[in-house]
Design an enzyme around this catalytic site. Structure first.
Site, PDB file in Angstrom:
ATOM      1  N   ASN A   7      -1.809   1.301  18.483  1.00 41.73           N
ATOM      2  CA  ASN A   7      -2.209   0.412  19.500  1.00 41.73           C
ATOM      3  C   ASN A   7      -3.114  -0.568  18.820  1.00 41.73           C
ATOM      4  O   ASN A   7      -4.397  -0.215  18.611  1.00 41.73           O
ATOM      5  CB  ASN A   7      -2.655   0.992  20.731  1.00 41.73           C
ATOM      6  CG  ASN A   7      -3.056   0.055  21.981  1.00 41.73           C
ATOM      7  OD1 ASN A   7      -3.522  -0.719  21.677  1.00 41.73           O
ATOM      8  ND2 ASN A   7      -2.870   0.386  23.103  1.00 41.73           N
ATOM      9  N   HIS A  10      -7.400  -3.532  20.613  1.00 44.79           N
ATOM     10  CA  HIS A  10      -8.540  -3.824  20.187  1.00 44.79           C
ATOM     11  C   HIS A  10      -8.687  -4.741  19.040  1.00 44.79           C
ATOM     12  O   HIS A  10      -9.702  -5.244  18.778  1.00 44.79           O
ATOM     13  CB  HIS A  10      -9.249  -2.606  19.901  1.00 44.79           C
ATOM     14  CG  HIS A  10      -9.430  -1.779  21.321  1.00 44.79           C
ATOM     15  ND1 HIS A  10     -10.053  -2.497  22.536  1.00 44.79           N
ATOM     16  CD2 HIS A  10      -8.748  -0.698  21.584  1.00 44.79           C
ATOM     17  CE1 HIS A  10      -9.946  -1.452  23.452  1.00 44.79           C
ATOM     18  NE2 HIS A  10      -9.068  -0.394  23.012  1.00 44.79           N
ATOM     19  N   HIS A  43      -0.566  -4.018  24.916  1.00 43.99           N
ATOM     20  CA  HIS A  43      -0.758  -3.802  26.407  1.00 43.99           C
ATOM     21  C   HIS A  43      -0.821  -5.326  26.716  1.00 43.99           C
ATOM     22  O   HIS A  43      -1.743  -5.794  26.331  1.00 43.99           O
ATOM     23  CB  HIS A  43      -1.658  -2.924  26.746  1.00 43.99           C
ATOM     24  CG  HIS A  43      -1.486  -2.850  28.286  1.00 43.99           C
ATOM     25  ND1 HIS A  43      -2.267  -1.777  28.701  1.00 43.99           N
ATOM     26  CD2 HIS A  43      -1.005  -3.492  29.137  1.00 43.99           C
ATOM     27  CE1 HIS A  43      -2.385  -1.899  30.225  1.00 43.99           C
ATOM     28  NE2 HIS A  43      -1.448  -2.798  30.306  1.00 43.99           N
ATOM     29  N   ARG A  45      -1.915  -7.379  29.231  1.00 47.59           N
ATOM     30  CA  ARG A  45      -2.344  -7.078  30.763  1.00 47.59           C
ATOM     31  C   ARG A  45      -2.304  -8.449  31.511  1.00 47.59           C
ATOM     32  O   ARG A  45      -1.998  -9.377  30.907  1.00 47.59           O
ATOM     33  CB  ARG A  45      -3.926  -6.665  30.451  1.00 47.59           C
ATOM     34  CG  ARG A  45      -4.147  -5.349  30.086  1.00 47.59           C
ATOM     35  CD  ARG A  45      -5.813  -5.057  30.000  1.00 47.59           C
ATOM     36  NE  ARG A  45      -5.866  -3.587  29.890  1.00 47.59           N
ATOM     37  CZ  ARG A  45      -5.875  -2.820  31.229  1.00 47.59           C
ATOM     38  NH1 ARG A  45      -6.031  -3.323  32.369  1.00 47.59           N
ATOM     39  NH2 ARG A  45      -6.167  -1.668  31.130  1.00 47.59           N
ATOM     40  N   ARG A  49      -6.522 -10.090  28.599  1.00 49.31           N
ATOM     41  CA  ARG A  49      -7.792  -9.808  28.098  1.00 49.31           C
ATOM     42  C   ARG A  49      -7.973  -9.632  26.376  1.00 49.31           C
ATOM     43  O   ARG A  49      -9.001  -9.940  25.830  1.00 49.31           O
ATOM     44  CB  ARG A  49      -8.743  -8.687  28.908  1.00 49.31           C
ATOM     45  CG  ARG A  49      -8.327  -7.108  28.345  1.00 49.31           C
ATOM     46  CD  ARG A  49      -9.160  -6.411  29.080  1.00 49.31           C
ATOM     47  NE  ARG A  49      -8.930  -6.138  30.620  1.00 49.31           N
ATOM     48  CZ  ARG A  49      -9.095  -5.124  31.198  1.00 49.31           C
ATOM     49  NH1 ARG A  49      -9.760  -4.010  30.364  1.00 49.31           N
ATOM     50  NH2 ARG A  49      -9.078  -5.004  32.353  1.00 49.31           N
ATOM     51  N   GLU A  69       3.408  -2.068  26.241  1.00 46.47           N
ATOM     52  CA  GLU A  69       2.774  -1.335  27.741  1.00 46.47           C
ATOM     53  C   GLU A  69       2.656  -2.711  28.409  1.00 46.47           C
ATOM     54  O   GLU A  69       2.152  -3.863  28.386  1.00 46.47           O
ATOM     55  CB  GLU A  69       1.271  -0.694  27.303  1.00 46.47           C
ATOM     56  CG  GLU A  69       1.599   0.365  26.309  1.00 46.47           C
ATOM     57  CD  GLU A  69       0.249   1.025  26.264  1.00 46.47           C
ATOM     58  OE1 GLU A  69      -0.979   0.380  26.775  1.00 46.47           O
ATOM     59  OE2 GLU A  69      -0.094   1.996  25.479  1.00 46.47           O
ATOM     60  N   THR A 100      -6.612   2.245  30.760  1.00 47.40           N
ATOM     61  CA  THR A 100      -5.797   2.710  31.669  1.00 47.40           C
ATOM     62  C   THR A 100      -6.236   3.968  32.232  1.00 47.40           C
ATOM     63  O   THR A 100      -6.249   4.921  31.475  1.00 47.40           O
ATOM     64  CB  THR A 100      -4.209   2.778  31.056  1.00 47.40           C
ATOM     65  OG1 THR A 100      -3.984   1.811  30.394  1.00 47.40           O
ATOM     66  CG2 THR A 100      -3.302   2.718  32.086  1.00 47.40           C
ATOM     67  N   GLU A 150       5.339   9.337  28.611  1.00 45.48           N
ATOM     68  CA  GLU A 150       4.212   9.443  28.006  1.00 45.48           C
ATOM     69  C   GLU A 150       3.119  10.238  28.706  1.00 45.48           C
ATOM     70  O   GLU A 150       2.851   9.704  29.890  1.00 45.48           O
ATOM     71  CB  GLU A 150       3.746   8.212  27.481  1.00 45.48           C
ATOM     72  CG  GLU A 150       2.473   8.298  26.653  1.00 45.48           C
ATOM     73  CD  GLU A 150       1.899   6.984  25.835  1.00 45.48           C
ATOM     74  OE1 GLU A 150       2.912   6.165  25.315  1.00 45.48           O
ATOM     75  OE2 GLU A 150       0.893   6.757  25.792  1.00 45.48           O
ATOM     76  N   HIS A 191      -3.631   8.530  24.789  1.00 45.98           N
ATOM     77  CA  HIS A 191      -4.929   8.020  25.608  1.00 45.98           C
ATOM     78  C   HIS A 191      -5.967   9.229  25.108  1.00 45.98           C
ATOM     79  O   HIS A 191      -6.110  10.183  25.415  1.00 45.98           O
ATOM     80  CB  HIS A 191      -4.894   8.136  27.307  1.00 45.98           C
ATOM     81  CG  HIS A 191      -5.715   6.992  27.730  1.00 45.98           C
ATOM     82  ND1 HIS A 191      -6.852   7.158  27.787  1.00 45.98           N
ATOM     83  CD2 HIS A 191      -5.456   5.550  28.136  1.00 45.98           C
ATOM     84  CE1 HIS A 191      -7.684   6.024  28.163  1.00 45.98           C
ATOM     85  NE2 HIS A 191      -6.868   5.184  28.446  1.00 45.98           N
TER      86      HIS A 191
END
Ligand code: PXP
Length: 237
Positions: A7, A10, A43, A45, A49, A69, A100, A150, A191
């Site tokens: 992922n 970030h 993701h 969103r 963000r 995602e 999440t 998942e 996660h």
């Protein structure tokens, strides 16, 4: 062989902090792919963000294996259909959450999720459901017709990090894994995972894909920062 999805949200968070182009998402995705990642998770969103619409578009069109995602709504479904990521993972989304926080409420959103899963599957986008590890969630997954879930490993990860007893949570994950395997539901996990939790879960033969983000980006800074400082020391000699 277990699959590893990285992922890179970030990386976009860091880029957005300056509102410019560094670190470049495509550069990072290229390095991640070369390093052996099996897919790249982003993701998109509702509040954009970190990853934005253009990031998703460019990543999908550059032929990376993208796992998108997204919240389970029709607007997002249309964005997925337009960009054709290889995979989608439906996640719950609250505007003010830091990350999440839990799995999907399959009971409450049954009809909508079923519609999105069937539409995306018809478009050949493998669609998984991000769920808390309970058998009732897996029974609903079957009814929805999703071929893939998942499991949310946030609770397990938190317990392990806090040095608390985690056997009960691990047992829940293991029971779900066995149920999923018996019912032909492909099993992923993600996660909060770090080296320790990944090692614990790696003993589970039924989990075939892991999606990891925050720890990998944080650890990469820890491992990479001295090299960058050395580069600057040479430049500034
Ligand atoms: N899987 C899902 C469905 C997620 O929502 C997230 C967080 O964006 C992850 C995996 C990765 O979690 P982490 O960044 O804690 O490794």
């Amino acid at each position: 062989m277990k699959r590893l999805g990285i992922n890179i949200d970030h990386v976009a968070t860091l880029r957005n902090a300056r509102g410019e182009g560094h670190p470049d998402l495509i550069d990072i995705a290229t390095i991640v792919k070369k390093a052996g990642a099996n897919s790249i998770t982003v993701h998109l969103r509702e509040d954009r963000r970190h990853i934005n619409d253009n990031d998703l578009k460019v990543l999908c069109h550059k032929n990376f294996l993208i796992n998108m995602e997204m919240a389970a709504n029709v607007k997002m479904m249309k964005i997925a259909i337009r960009n054709k990521p290889k995979f989608v993972c439906l996640v719950p989304e609250k505007r003010n959450e830091i990350t999440t926080e839990g799995g999907l409420n399959l009971n409450k959103n049954f009809r909508l999720i079923k519609k999105i899963v069937s539409t995306l599957n018809k478009k050949k986008i493998r669609t998984s459901l991000f769920i808390d590890p309970t058998i009732s969630n897996l029974i609903l997954t079957k009814k929805i017709g999703a071929k893939c879930v998942e499991l949310h490993t946030g609770k397990l990860s938190r317990l392990v990090k806090d040095n608390k007893k985690f056997a009960k949570e691990l047992d829940k994950i293991n029971k779900c894994s066995y149920y999923a395997k018996k019912n032909n539901i492909e099993l992923h996990a993600g996660h909060g995972l770090d080296y320790k939790t990944a090692k614990i879960l790696s003993k589970n033969p039924y989990i075939i894909e892991y999606n990891i983000g925050h720890f990998i980006i944080g650890e990469s800074i820890k491992i990479g920062i001295s090299k960058v400082i050395q580069n600057f020391k040479k430049i500034l000699r």
